[in-house]
Design a protein around this motif. Structure first.
Motif, PDB file in Angstrom:
ATOM      1  N   LEU A  62      23.823  23.372   4.856  1.00 31.01           N
ATOM      2  CA  LEU A  62      22.792  23.997   4.030  1.00 31.01           C
ATOM      3  C   LEU A  62      22.606  25.471   4.367  1.00 31.01           C
ATOM      4  CD1 LEU A  62      20.518  23.590   1.914  1.00 31.01           C
ATOM      5  CD2 LEU A  62      18.985  23.097   3.827  1.00 31.01           C
ATOM      6  N   ALA A  63      22.590  26.308   3.326  1.00 31.86           N
ATOM      7  CA  ALA A  63      22.300  27.731   3.497  1.00 31.86           C
ATOM      8  C   ALA A  63      20.975  28.103   2.838  1.00 31.86           C
ATOM      9  CB  ALA A  63      23.428  28.584   2.921  1.00 31.86           C
ATOM     10  N   ILE A  64      20.768  27.671   1.598  1.00 34.09           N
ATOM     11  CA  ILE A  64      19.527  27.969   0.873  1.00 34.09           C
ATOM     12  C   ILE A  64      18.980  26.654   0.317  1.00 34.09           C
ATOM     13  CG2 ILE A  64      18.482  29.260  -1.027  1.00 34.09           C
ATOM     14  CD1 ILE A  64      20.740  31.283  -0.788  1.00 34.09           C
ATOM     15  N   PRO A  65      17.774  26.242   0.725  1.00 33.62           N
ATOM     16  CA  PRO A  65      17.272  24.917   0.330  1.00 33.62           C
ATOM     17  C   PRO A  65      16.849  24.804  -1.122  1.00 33.62           C
ATOM     18  CG  PRO A  65      15.662  26.046   1.701  1.00 33.62           C
ATOM     19  CD  PRO A  65      16.903  26.889   1.730  1.00 33.62           C
ATOM     20  N   PHE A  66      16.400  25.894  -1.738  1.00 32.50           N
ATOM     21  CA  PHE A  66      15.931  25.770  -3.123  1.00 32.50           C
ATOM     22  C   PHE A  66      16.004  27.102  -3.851  1.00 32.50           C
ATOM     23  CE2 PHE A  66      12.718  25.868  -6.479  1.00 32.50           C
ATOM     24  CZ  PHE A  66      13.075  24.742  -7.208  1.00 32.50           C
ATOM     25  N   LEU A  67      16.516  27.040  -5.069  1.00 27.32           N
ATOM     26  CA  LEU A  67      16.476  28.146  -6.017  1.00 27.32           C
ATOM     27  C   LEU A  67      16.063  27.573  -7.363  1.00 27.32           C
ATOM     28  CD1 LEU A  67      19.826  29.931  -5.060  1.00 27.32           C
ATOM     29  CD2 LEU A  67      17.525  30.820  -4.634  1.00 27.32           C
ATOM     30  N   PRO A  68      15.294  28.324  -8.155  1.00 25.51           N
ATOM     31  CA  PRO A  68      14.789  27.754  -9.414  1.00 25.51           C
ATOM     32  C   PRO A  68      15.860  27.671 -10.493  1.00 25.51           C
ATOM     33  CG  PRO A  68      14.142  30.047  -9.221  1.00 25.51           C
ATOM     34  CD  PRO A  68      14.806  29.690  -7.917  1.00 25.51           C
ATOM     35  N   ASN A  69      15.673  26.722 -11.390  1.00 20.63           N
ATOM     36  CA  ASN A  69      16.474  26.687 -12.611  1.00 20.63           C
ATOM     37  C   ASN A  69      15.990  27.805 -13.524  1.00 20.63           C
ATOM     38  OD1 ASN A  69      18.541  24.699 -12.777  1.00 20.63           O
ATOM     39  ND2 ASN A  69      16.985  23.087 -12.751  1.00 20.63           N
TER      40      ASN A  69
ATOM     41  N   GLY B 153      20.826  37.904   5.052  1.00 16.86           N
ATOM     42  CA  GLY B 153      19.429  38.080   4.674  1.00 16.86           C
ATOM     43  C   GLY B 153      18.777  36.808   4.170  1.00 16.86           C
ATOM     44  N   ILE B 154      19.408  35.664   4.399  1.00 18.02           N
ATOM     45  CA  ILE B 154      18.847  34.377   3.966  1.00 18.02           C
ATOM     46  C   ILE B 154      17.779  33.936   4.959  1.00 18.02           C
ATOM     47  CG2 ILE B 154      19.368  31.945   3.547  1.00 18.02           C
ATOM     48  CD1 ILE B 154      22.189  32.827   2.735  1.00 18.02           C
ATOM     49  N   GLU B 155      16.644  33.496   4.446  1.00 17.66           N
ATOM     50  CA  GLU B 155      15.549  33.058   5.307  1.00 17.66           C
ATOM     51  C   GLU B 155      15.879  31.713   5.954  1.00 17.66           C
ATOM     52  OE1 GLU B 155      10.774  31.911   5.013  1.00 17.66           O
ATOM     53  OE2 GLU B 155      11.952  32.372   3.201  1.00 17.66           O
ATOM     54  N   PHE B 156      15.637  31.605   7.252  1.00 15.63           N
ATOM     55  CA  PHE B 156      15.789  30.332   7.966  1.00 15.63           C
ATOM     56  C   PHE B 156      14.480  29.573   7.860  1.00 15.63           C
ATOM     57  CE2 PHE B 156      15.686  27.486  11.574  1.00 15.63           C
ATOM     58  CZ  PHE B 156      16.966  26.948  11.568  1.00 15.63           C
ATOM     59  N   THR B 157      14.530  28.335   7.359  1.00 16.10           N
ATOM     60  CA  THR B 157      13.320  27.553   7.128  1.00 16.10           C
ATOM     61  C   THR B 157      13.391  26.221   7.867  1.00 16.10           C
ATOM     62  OG1 THR B 157      14.136  26.321   5.205  1.00 16.10           O
ATOM     63  CG2 THR B 157      13.285  28.542   4.798  1.00 16.10           C
ATOM     64  N   LYS B 158      12.315  25.480   7.792  1.00 13.48           N
ATOM     65  CA  LYS B 158      12.270  24.153   8.426  1.00 13.48           C
ATOM     66  C   LYS B 158      13.283  23.201   7.788  1.00 13.48           C
ATOM     67  CE  LYS B 158       8.597  22.379   5.420  1.00 13.48           C
ATOM     68  NZ  LYS B 158       7.240  21.807   5.356  1.00 13.48           N
ATOM     69  N   TYR B 159      13.681  23.491   6.566  1.00 14.20           N
ATOM     70  CA  TYR B 159      14.623  22.599   5.889  1.00 14.20           C
ATOM     71  C   TYR B 159      16.039  22.706   6.455  1.00 14.20           C
ATOM     72  CZ  TYR B 159      10.794  22.370   2.569  1.00 14.20           C
ATOM     73  OH  TYR B 159       9.563  22.193   2.015  1.00 14.20           O
ATOM     74  N   HIS B 160      16.299  23.744   7.232  1.00 13.90           N
ATOM     75  CA  HIS B 160      17.614  23.886   7.853  1.00 13.90           C
ATOM     76  C   HIS B 160      17.743  23.057   9.128  1.00 13.90           C
ATOM     77  CE1 HIS B 160      17.498  27.651   5.417  1.00 13.90           C
ATOM     78  NE2 HIS B 160      18.772  27.365   5.255  1.00 13.90           N
ATOM     79  N   ILE B 161      16.630  22.574   9.653  1.00 15.85           N
ATOM     80  CA  ILE B 161      16.663  21.826  10.905  1.00 15.85           C
ATOM     81  C   ILE B 161      17.156  20.407  10.634  1.00 15.85           C
ATOM     82  CG2 ILE B 161      15.282  20.935  12.814  1.00 15.85           C
ATOM     83  CD1 ILE B 161      13.430  23.352  12.431  1.00 15.85           C
ATOM     84  N   ASP B 162      18.109  19.997  11.407  1.00 16.91           N
ATOM     85  CA  ASP B 162      18.750  18.696  11.249  1.00 16.91           C
ATOM     86  C   ASP B 162      17.810  17.603  11.748  1.00 16.91           C
ATOM     87  OD1 ASP B 162      20.440  16.602  11.099  1.00 16.91           O
ATOM     88  OD2 ASP B 162      22.032  17.445  12.319  1.00 16.91           O
ATOM     89  N   ASP B 163      17.207  16.856  10.814  1.00 17.35           N
ATOM     90  CA  ASP B 163      16.211  15.859  11.242  1.00 17.35           C
ATOM     91  C   ASP B 163      16.557  14.444  10.780  1.00 17.35           C
ATOM     92  OD1 ASP B 163      15.816  16.107   8.563  1.00 17.35           O
ATOM     93  OD2 ASP B 163      13.637  16.354   8.669  1.00 17.35           O
ATOM     94  N   PHE B 164      17.819  14.207  10.402  1.00 11.04           N
ATOM     95  CA  PHE B 164      18.175  12.846   9.997  1.00 11.04           C
ATOM     96  C   PHE B 164      18.300  11.957  11.237  1.00 11.04           C
ATOM     97  CE2 PHE B 164      22.634  12.392  11.250  1.00 11.04           C
ATOM     98  CZ  PHE B 164      23.006  13.695  11.454  1.00 11.04           C
ATOM     99  N   LYS B 165      18.262  10.640  11.003  1.00 11.78           N
ATOM    100  CA  LYS B 165      18.337   9.689  12.110  1.00 11.78           C
ATOM    101  C   LYS B 165      19.645   9.875  12.870  1.00 11.78           C
ATOM    102  CE  LYS B 165      17.919   4.772  13.134  1.00 11.78           C
ATOM    103  NZ  LYS B 165      17.771   3.414  12.558  1.00 11.78           N
ATOM    104  N   GLY B 166      19.558  10.044  14.166  1.00  4.94           N
ATOM    105  CA  GLY B 166      20.751  10.284  14.972  1.00  4.94           C
ATOM    106  C   GLY B 166      21.066  11.753  15.142  1.00  4.94           C
TER     107      GLY B 166
END
Length: 362
Positions: free
Chosen positions: A283-290, A336-349
């Motif tokens: 993942l580089a960018i978690p969300f961009l609008p349509n 210049g991409i913002e690092f967010t909480k969505y980049h943190i690997d939080d899946f099981k294992g």
């Protein structure tokens, strides 16, 4: 005992005909006997056999979703210059095959004059492989061909030239079911849903089989309930992964949401095992609008990553190899991409992969 009659070969029309039936004569005659190949210019390959015979391949980009008129135009061009021989690649390019070198230049000229760009070889961008999007898919979170058209309009010079450090493969999937190759492409665009399916309690009992609907969910997020005395289902949002599988089974559970659906950008995947093992995209960018019809935010993001890679990578480095060399913190800084909480690997294992050292720096 008399010999049993010879067993007649079974004739069937099931499945496609064998590909060898359609090979150009020069390939049939020299099958498995090729000595070398070269790329004399972007979009053109030449292969030479032990016998000295040569075949030229001219590659052009396509729109993937092709009209009958376009297919007929390709066939006419192939008949004119290539004795009718053409093929399509897995990355949505069309290739014209000829054993006559004198046909290469006029073939390129005619393709370009009719709006079919020639390129996509060696260290360039190939055509973007993509899914159906709003044209056909019932669970898409974004369009496919519209986004691809907007992106390719901006990066077409990298399709026609050999200016990048290495080849770059871009893919788009209109939802996380990934009919495209977004899991293993240098730059990937992925449509995402951000809300669980909406349950139409009034229609569900008439349109859906509740046990089948519950069984369709891969994360067990659906359970039966009673609403106003009528059987229905509800969705546990914490378990839902927004795949749309339930809507495929049950039309009373639509997942598309124009206000919340969008796109994400992934980087670093590849299938090749040259220099390093195949890798999955990250993942580089978690969300961009349509934002149809030109999706400016998505186009800007892809161009930014591509140009940053072109400027900073060493020769023959793929996008993922460049990122691994400089490190992900520096990748985020340079793009210049913002690092967010969505980049943190939080899946099981995730303990096996989570970058959890106290020395971690942005």
């Amino acid at each position: 005992m008399a010999d049993a009659p010879a067993k007649q070969e079974r004739i069937t029309d099931i499945g496609p005909p064998h590909y060898k039936k359609f090979l150009p004569p020069v390939i049939k005659e020299n099958y498995g006997k090729w000595l070398w190949h070269d790329i004399p210019r972007p979009g053109v390959l030449v292969h030479c056999a032990e016998s000295g015979a040569k075949i030229w391949t001219v590659r052009a980009g396509t729109a993937r979703l092709l009209s009958v008129d376009t297919l007929r135009e390709y066939a006419e061009i192939a008949d004119k210059y290539c004795d009718g021989h053409l093929r399509f690649t897995s990355r949505n390019n069309v290739e014209f095959l000829t054993s006559k070198e004198e046909n290469v230049a006029p073939l390129i000229e005619e393709l370009e004059s009719k709006g079919h760009p020639v390129g996509g070889t060696a260290n360039s961008i190939s055509s973007i492989v993509h899914t159906q999007g709003w044209v056909h898919c019932h669970t898409s979170a974004t369009d496919a061909s519209g986004v691809v058209k907007a992106v390719m309009d901006e990066v077409i010079d990298h399709f026609r030239g050999h200016k990048l450090p290495n080849r770059v493969r871009i893919a788009l999937a209109c939802c996380l079911n990934m009919c495209g190759a977004v899991h293993c492409s240098d730059i990937a665009i992925l449509g995402i849903h951000r809300r669980p399916p909406h349950v139409n309690d009034e229609n569900l009992k008439n349109l859906c089989e509740i046990p089948t609907t519950i069984a369709s969910c891969p994360t067990a997020a659906i359970k039966p309930v009673t609403v106003d005395g009528k059987p229905s289902v509800e969705v546990d949002e914490d378990k839902c992964m927004y795949c749309g599988n339930c809507y495929t089974t049950c039309p009373a559970m639509p997942i598309s949401d124009p206000l919340n659906d969008g796109l994400s950008i992934w980087v670093g995947g590849k299938v090749s095992s040259a220099r390093s093992m195949p890798t999955f995209s990250k993942l580089a960018i978690p969300f961009l609008p349509n934002n149809p019809p030109r999706w400016p935010e998505t186009v800007e993001a892809v161009v930014n990553i591509l140009e940053t890679y072109a400027k900073g990578a060493k020769d023959w480095e793929r996008v993922g190899e460049w990122i691994e060399r400089i490190g992900w913190p520096r990748f985020f800084r340079e793009t210049g991409i913002e690092f967010t909480k969505y980049h943190i690997d939080d899946f099981k294992g995730s303990a096996r992969t989570l970058m959890n050292s106290p020395a971690f720096k942005r």
